[in-house]
Write a protein that holds these residues in place. Structure first.
Motif, PDB file in Angstrom:
ATOM      1  N   GLY A 175      35.071  37.887  54.234  1.00  0.00           N
ATOM      2  CA  GLY A 175      34.395  38.843  53.364  1.00  0.00           C
ATOM      3  C   GLY A 175      35.186  39.264  52.138  1.00  0.00           C
ATOM      4  N   LEU A 176      36.142  38.441  51.714  1.00  0.00           N
ATOM      5  CA  LEU A 176      36.895  38.770  50.505  1.00  0.00           C
ATOM      6  C   LEU A 176      36.045  38.453  49.278  1.00  0.00           C
ATOM      7  CD1 LEU A 176      40.416  37.287  51.372  1.00  0.00           C
ATOM      8  CD2 LEU A 176      39.637  39.634  51.636  1.00  0.00           C
ATOM      9  N   SER A 177      36.232  39.219  48.221  1.00  0.00           N
ATOM     10  CA  SER A 177      35.518  38.939  46.976  1.00  0.00           C
ATOM     11  C   SER A 177      36.071  37.647  46.369  1.00  0.00           C
ATOM     12  CB  SER A 177      35.706  40.093  45.989  1.00  0.00           C
ATOM     13  OG  SER A 177      37.043  40.115  45.522  1.00  0.00           O
ATOM     14  N   VAL A 178      35.372  37.124  45.383  1.00  0.00           N
ATOM     15  CA  VAL A 178      35.837  35.911  44.705  1.00  0.00           C
ATOM     16  C   VAL A 178      37.196  36.184  44.059  1.00  0.00           C
ATOM     17  CG1 VAL A 178      35.366  34.303  42.807  1.00  0.00           C
ATOM     18  CG2 VAL A 178      33.519  34.977  44.343  1.00  0.00           C
ATOM     19  N   ASN A 179      37.352  37.354  43.444  1.00  0.00           N
ATOM     20  CA  ASN A 179      38.631  37.693  42.797  1.00  0.00           C
ATOM     21  C   ASN A 179      39.754  37.816  43.820  1.00  0.00           C
ATOM     22  OD1 ASN A 179      37.600  37.692  40.205  1.00  0.00           O
ATOM     23  ND2 ASN A 179      37.081  39.857  40.253  1.00  0.00           N
ATOM     24  N   GLU A 180      39.489  38.438  44.976  1.00  0.00           N
ATOM     25  CA  GLU A 180      40.504  38.560  46.027  1.00  0.00           C
ATOM     26  C   GLU A 180      40.876  37.184  46.578  1.00  0.00           C
ATOM     27  OE1 GLU A 180      39.547  42.882  48.087  1.00  0.00           O
ATOM     28  OE2 GLU A 180      38.200  41.194  48.501  1.00  0.00           O
ATOM     29  N   THR A 181      39.864  36.361  46.798  1.00  0.00           N
ATOM     30  CA  THR A 181      40.089  34.998  47.292  1.00  0.00           C
ATOM     31  C   THR A 181      40.958  34.221  46.305  1.00  0.00           C
ATOM     32  OG1 THR A 181      37.984  34.996  48.482  1.00  0.00           O
ATOM     33  CG2 THR A 181      38.938  32.851  47.975  1.00  0.00           C
ATOM     34  N   ALA A 182      40.614  34.295  45.037  1.00  0.00           N
ATOM     35  CA  ALA A 182      41.379  33.598  44.002  1.00  0.00           C
ATOM     36  C   ALA A 182      42.820  34.094  43.961  1.00  0.00           C
ATOM     37  CB  ALA A 182      40.712  33.795  42.638  1.00  0.00           C
ATOM     38  N   SER A 183      42.998  35.392  44.063  1.00  0.00           N
ATOM     39  CA  SER A 183      44.340  35.975  44.022  1.00  0.00           C
ATOM     40  C   SER A 183      45.203  35.482  45.185  1.00  0.00           C
ATOM     41  CB  SER A 183      44.231  37.497  44.051  1.00  0.00           C
ATOM     42  OG  SER A 183      45.503  38.079  44.132  1.00  0.00           O
ATOM     43  N   ILE A 184      44.638  35.478  46.387  1.00  0.00           N
ATOM     44  CA  ILE A 184      45.388  35.037  47.563  1.00  0.00           C
ATOM     45  C   ILE A 184      45.750  33.558  47.464  1.00  0.00           C
ATOM     46  CG2 ILE A 184      45.108  34.524  50.032  1.00  0.00           C
ATOM     47  CD1 ILE A 184      43.823  37.301  50.284  1.00  0.00           C
ATOM     48  N   LEU A 185      44.830  32.752  46.931  1.00  0.00           N
ATOM     49  CA  LEU A 185      45.084  31.312  46.828  1.00  0.00           C
ATOM     50  C   LEU A 185      45.879  30.936  45.576  1.00  0.00           C
ATOM     51  CD1 LEU A 185      41.615  29.927  47.986  1.00  0.00           C
ATOM     52  CD2 LEU A 185      43.747  30.036  49.291  1.00  0.00           C
ATOM     53  N   GLY A 186      46.078  31.902  44.673  1.00  0.00           N
ATOM     54  CA  GLY A 186      46.836  31.628  43.460  1.00  0.00           C
ATOM     55  C   GLY A 186      46.076  30.759  42.474  1.00  0.00           C
ATOM     56  N   ILE A 187      44.752  30.941  42.415  1.00  0.00           N
ATOM     57  CA  ILE A 187      43.908  30.175  41.495  1.00  0.00           C
ATOM     58  C   ILE A 187      43.090  31.145  40.652  1.00  0.00           C
ATOM     59  CG2 ILE A 187      43.778  28.123  42.974  1.00  0.00           C
ATOM     60  CD1 ILE A 187      41.051  29.100  43.961  1.00  0.00           C
ATOM     61  N   ARG A 188      42.414  30.644  39.637  1.00  0.00           N
ATOM     62  CA  ARG A 188      41.558  31.487  38.806  1.00  0.00           C
ATOM     63  C   ARG A 188      40.241  31.757  39.523  1.00  0.00           C
ATOM     64  NH1 ARG A 188      41.663  27.964  33.701  1.00  0.00           N
ATOM     65  NH2 ARG A 188      39.569  28.794  33.578  1.00  0.00           N
ATOM     66  N   ALA A 189      39.610  32.856  39.187  1.00  0.00           N
ATOM     67  CA  ALA A 189      38.336  33.231  39.808  1.00  0.00           C
ATOM     68  C   ALA A 189      37.267  32.162  39.565  1.00  0.00           C
ATOM     69  CB  ALA A 189      37.871  34.592  39.295  1.00  0.00           C
ATOM     70  N   ASN A 190      37.260  31.567  38.379  1.00  0.00           N
ATOM     71  CA  ASN A 190      36.289  30.503  38.084  1.00  0.00           C
ATOM     72  C   ASN A 190      36.486  29.309  39.016  1.00  0.00           C
ATOM     73  OD1 ASN A 190      35.225  32.009  36.035  1.00  0.00           O
ATOM     74  ND2 ASN A 190      36.208  30.860  34.384  1.00  0.00           N
ATOM     75  N   THR A 191      37.728  28.984  39.293  1.00  0.00           N
ATOM     76  CA  THR A 191      38.028  27.870  40.199  1.00  0.00           C
ATOM     77  C   THR A 191      37.544  28.198  41.603  1.00  0.00           C
ATOM     78  OG1 THR A 191      39.966  27.307  38.872  1.00  0.00           O
ATOM     79  CG2 THR A 191      39.875  26.395  41.092  1.00  0.00           C
TER      80      THR A 191
END
Length: 163
Positions: A128-144
């Motif tokens: 249930g992480l947001s796209v921005n949280e997911t991107a942050s944890i994975l070290g990628i951009r939100a668009n990716t």
């Protein structure tokens, strides 16, 4: 000052709160119950030994998720691991805590996705992480992250519609 007893109590509380999160990541990333058990133990042992300090609960959760993903990557990249049997062994006849056959089939389909899609989808949809949280944890951009989610969902849709 933290006493040993206080540290152990805090560890137990953290394990109770995040056991499903850490173990779920390990199961989806490793596809092997024994390795998932090992990663689960290693993550919480590292947590206990490092005694990280967090500003809030969100930061603690992010640390545990990142650590679990990194440990899984270490297992998947290990030289000895390339030659091991990757057949998943469901615990006691069914996958973790999934209630229906449909849930189990979806979980299996997720596990068959390439690692980068599987990680992104699991963090966003299962945790249930947001796209921005997911991107942050994975070290990628939100668009990716959004593109990976879209691709993973498309693959899953095609697999589940065929069955």
């Amino acid at each position: 000052m933290h006493t040993e007893e206080t540290a152990i109590q805090e560890l137990e509380q953290t394990i109770m709160k995040y056991k499903r999160t850490v173990y779920g990541i390990a199961l989806t990333q490793l596809k092997n119950k024994h390795e998932a058990d090992d990663v689960f133990q290693e993550v919480f042992l590292l947590y206990y030994l490092k005694k990280p300090v967090f500003d809030d609960e969100k930061a603690r959760r992010a640390w545990l998720i990142r650590t679990a993903l990194n440990k899984c990557r270490q297992y998947n990249l290990g030289k000895w691991n390339r030659n091991t049997d990757k057949n998943f062994e469901p615990p006691e006849g069914r996958l973790a805590d999934f209630e229906s056959k449909y849930d189990s089939e979806i979980f299996e389909a997720v596990r068959e996705l390439p690692e980068h899609l599987r990680e992104t989808l699991y963090l966003h949809c299962f945790l249930g992480l947001s796209v921005n949280e997911t991107a942050s944890i994975l070290g990628i951009r939100a668009n990716t992250a959004s593109m990976r989610l879209s691709k993973a969902k498309k693959i899953l849709r095609s697999k589940t519609e065929g069955e």
